[in-house]
Design a protein around this motif. Structure first.
Motif, short mmCIF file in Angstrom:
data_model
loop_
_atom_site.label_atom_id
_atom_site.label_comp_id
_atom_site.label_asym_id
_atom_site.label_seq_id
_atom_site.Cartn_x
_atom_site.Cartn_y
_atom_site.Cartn_z
N CYS A 3 7.86 -11.39 16.18
CA CYS A 3 8.85 -11.00 15.18
C CYS A 3 8.63 -9.53 14.78
O CYS A 3 7.50 -9.10 14.56
N CYS A 14 10.11 -17.27 12.87
CA CYS A 14 9.94 -16.39 11.70
C CYS A 14 11.31 -16.02 11.17
O CYS A 14 11.96 -16.83 10.51
N CYS A 15 11.78 -14.83 11.46
CA CYS A 15 13.00 -14.34 10.81
C CYS A 15 14.30 -14.77 11.47
O CYS A 15 15.36 -14.72 10.83
#
Ligand SMILES: [Zn+2]
Length: 127
Positions: A3, A14-15
């Motif tokens: 990420c 994650c994002c």
């Protein structure tokens, strides 16, 4: 792929779910990280969506997008955070974001205030 937010996790753990609007970031810290990642992608729609309506810089939208594209993002360091957990409605995250602009390494060092409304964290302001 790791990420871009420097968490050490893979992007899809994650994002990515936040940036693809599949989930709302559950904590202020995760929202902060996802906004950094959005800057690395010049994802202006996500940056606007996660910016609190009271301070949202709508007029500067294209300037922000162009600027985000013009710099090279070098990494994010979280320095401190306060509240901003799943059962809070406000939180603070202090961070340092590094980027290269015109061949020079620059840093944004900011204490950001976040507020949760209707189950979604928003960036309010920074100092
Ligand atoms: Zn991330």
């Amino acid at each position: 792929m790791k990420c871009p937010c420097s968490s050490g996790n893979s992007y899809n753990d994650c994002c990515q779910p936040f940036l693809e609007n599949k989930q709302n970031a559950p904590t202020a810290l995760q929202l902060m990280r996802s906004r950094y990642t959005a800057f690395t992608q010049a994802n202006i729609n996500y940056l606007m969506k996660t910016h609190h309506i009271s301070t949202r810089p709508i007029k500067e939208k294209s300037d922000i997008e162009n600027w985000a594209k013009s710099v090279k993002w070098m990494g994010l360091t979280i320095i401190n955070s306060d509240k901003g957990q799943t059962n809070d409605n406000e939180g603070m995250v202090e961070f340092k974001a590094l980027f290269m602009e015109n061949g020079q390494l620059q840093a944004i060092h900011e204490k950001s205030l976040f507020r949760k409304e209707k189950g979604m964290w928003h960036y309010v302001s920074g100092q």
